[in-house]
Structures are given as C-alpha cells and as structure tokens.
Design a protein around this motif. Structure first.
Motif, short mmCIF file in Angstrom:
data_model
loop_
_atom_site.label_atom_id
_atom_site.label_comp_id
_atom_site.label_asym_id
_atom_site.label_seq_id
_atom_site.Cartn_x
_atom_site.Cartn_y
_atom_site.Cartn_z
N UNK A 264 3.48 13.46 3.01
CA UNK A 264 2.90 14.81 3.18
C UNK A 264 1.66 14.74 4.08
N UNK A 265 1.54 15.75 4.89
CA UNK A 265 0.38 15.84 5.78
C UNK A 265 -0.33 17.16 5.54
N UNK B 64 -11.05 6.89 -1.44
CA UNK B 64 -9.82 6.32 -0.88
C UNK B 64 -9.67 4.83 -1.18
N UNK C 16 -7.04 3.31 -3.65
CA UNK C 16 -5.63 3.55 -3.35
C UNK C 16 -4.78 2.29 -3.30
N UNK C 17 -5.29 1.16 -3.81
CA UNK C 17 -4.62 -0.10 -3.49
C UNK C 17 -3.31 -0.35 -4.22
N UNK D 219 1.02 3.96 -4.34
CA UNK D 219 0.35 5.03 -3.62
C UNK D 219 0.08 4.71 -2.17
N UNK D 220 0.76 3.71 -1.62
CA UNK D 220 0.46 3.35 -0.23
C UNK D 220 0.75 4.47 0.75
N UNK D 221 -0.17 4.69 1.70
CA UNK D 221 0.00 5.80 2.63
C UNK D 221 1.13 5.58 3.62
N UNK D 222 1.54 6.67 4.25
CA UNK D 222 2.61 6.78 5.24
C UNK D 222 3.99 6.36 4.77
N UNK E 154 -6.75 12.65 1.41
CA UNK E 154 -6.94 11.24 1.77
C UNK E 154 -6.89 10.35 0.53
N UNK E 155 -7.43 10.84 -0.58
CA UNK E 155 -7.44 10.06 -1.81
C UNK E 155 -6.02 9.85 -2.35
N UNK E 156 -5.10 10.78 -2.01
CA UNK E 156 -3.69 10.63 -2.40
C UNK E 156 -2.95 9.72 -1.44
N UNK E 157 -3.58 9.40 -0.30
CA UNK E 157 -2.91 8.59 0.71
C UNK E 157 -2.23 9.43 1.77
N UNK E 158 -2.48 10.75 1.77
CA UNK E 158 -1.90 11.64 2.77
C UNK E 158 -2.73 11.64 4.04
N UNK E 159 -2.11 12.03 5.14
CA UNK E 159 -2.81 12.22 6.40
C UNK E 159 -3.29 13.67 6.51
N UNK E 160 -4.24 13.91 7.42
CA UNK E 160 -4.67 15.28 7.72
C UNK E 160 -4.49 15.45 9.22
N UNK F 171 -8.38 -5.99 -1.24
CA UNK F 171 -7.85 -5.11 -0.20
C UNK F 171 -8.34 -3.69 -0.45
N UNK G 274 -8.52 0.62 1.48
CA UNK G 274 -8.25 1.55 2.57
C UNK G 274 -9.55 2.19 3.01
#
Lengths: 102, 94
Positions: A1-2, A91, A94-95, A99-102, B37-43, B74, B76
């Motif tokens: 989602x964006x 953020x 998020x590790x 929940x990893x992005x993209x 962003x906290x959910x890992x989504x883009x804006x 690790x 983000x």
C-alpha cells in the motif's frame, strides 16, 4: 500500500469534517506551502516529523555512464529531509519479517 | 518555516474554515504520514516527493567512549526523495 494525496484527502473528509473539495485543497495547500517556503530558501521544520533543509552543491565532474564521456554536473540547490527522533523511533521497530516494506 | 507558521499560512488560505481546522488537518496529515511509514508503507506525493524506508543491516559498532564492541541490530530509516517539480522549483530559485 502507498499513501497518496487521495488517501490524505479522504482522511480529512472523514475525520476533520471538511467537505471533499476543501479536503483536497487542504492537502494540496499543505504540500504547496512547504514547496513555497523551500523555493524561497527557507528550511521547513515540522516538529515530531522532520526537517526539510536546503543544500547548495558545487559543480562537480560527472560522466555519462553509457558513453564514458566527461560532463560537468552543474552547481545546484537540493532538498534534504532529516527525520525527527520520533519518526525514526516509529519506523525502527519494523524489523520483524512480517512487516518488511515493499 | 515551522509547523505553527504552516498552520497559519493554511488558515489564511482557507478563510471559510475556522483556524482550528487547519491546525487539526496539519496534525492529521503528519500523523497519517508517520503511521504509513511505521507500517512499512511508502508515501508518494506527486510533484512533491516520496518517502520510503531504507534497510540498515545489523552491524558491530563501537562505544566511542569505552571502545567496547556493541551489537547494533538491523533497522529501517526513513528516506525522502524530492519529486521533479520540487527539485526544479528549489533549484530555479537558487
């Protein structure tokens, strides 16, 4: 989602009670006011979110990666964003793999 | 420009709204962006830019005071890339 301007406008419509037109204009105005300030040469500090700053970059030598030809990269002003501690902390956690992005 | 100045500018842009609406709207927009962003989504904001997350792998760091090795997990970090319109307007003015 964006997340896009459309979702932000929906949120203002649903949660702030602006009408659809006002919600759309408010979102557009929000980003336009930031652009106007940066265009003027002002930095923009949004506490709890981050700062948009300007950097003046001098000319530097560059290369066309295809042809290998040397061409100077002209001096320019660029925008940089520095996230606030609060945003970084939000953020960082998020590790987990779920929940990893993209 | 600070957040309160941004709110004042927007309130002036929308004279039909009460000042509180601009204040609430700005906070709501920033909260929604933080949450995304906290959910890992883009804006992605056309003409302004995009926010995404960059991955930083775990590494062994050092405590600069004691020289002691510390494991840094690790994480983000948020990253902003200016869009074409913003890039051009900022550079033109400079």
């Amino acid at each position: 989602m964006t997340l896009t301007k459309a979702e932000l406008a929906d949120l203002l419509f649903e949660r702030v009670g602006l009408n659809k037109r006002e919600a759309k204009d408010m979102v557009e105005g929000f980003f336009e006011e930031i652009r106007v300030a940066l265009e003027r040469g002002d930095c923009v500090k949004l506490s709890g979110f981050g700062n948009f700053q300007l950097r003046d970059k001098p000319q530097r030598p560059g290369r066309n990666p295809k042809t290998g030809e040397e061409i100077p990269i002209t001096a320019r002003r660029v925008v940089t964003f520095h996230a606030s501690q609060k945003l970084k902390a939000a953020v960082e956690q998020l590790s987990d793999a779920s929940k990893q992005p993209q | 420009m600070t957040k309160s100045e941004l709110i004042a500018q927007l309130a002036a842009r929308f004279p039909q709204l009460i000042a509180k609406d601009a204040d609430y709207a700005v906070k709501m927009i920033l909260d929604a962006m933080t949450d995304a962003l906290a959910r890992g989504d883009r804006i992605e904001i056309r003409g302004f830019g995009s926010f995404a997350l960059n991955y930083r792998p775990p590494r062994v760091g050092r405590n600069p005071k004691s020289g002691e090795k510390v494991h840094v997990p690790e994480k983000y970090v948020p990253h902003f890339k200016a869009g074409k319109e913003l890039r051009e307007r900022v550079d033109m003015a400079g």
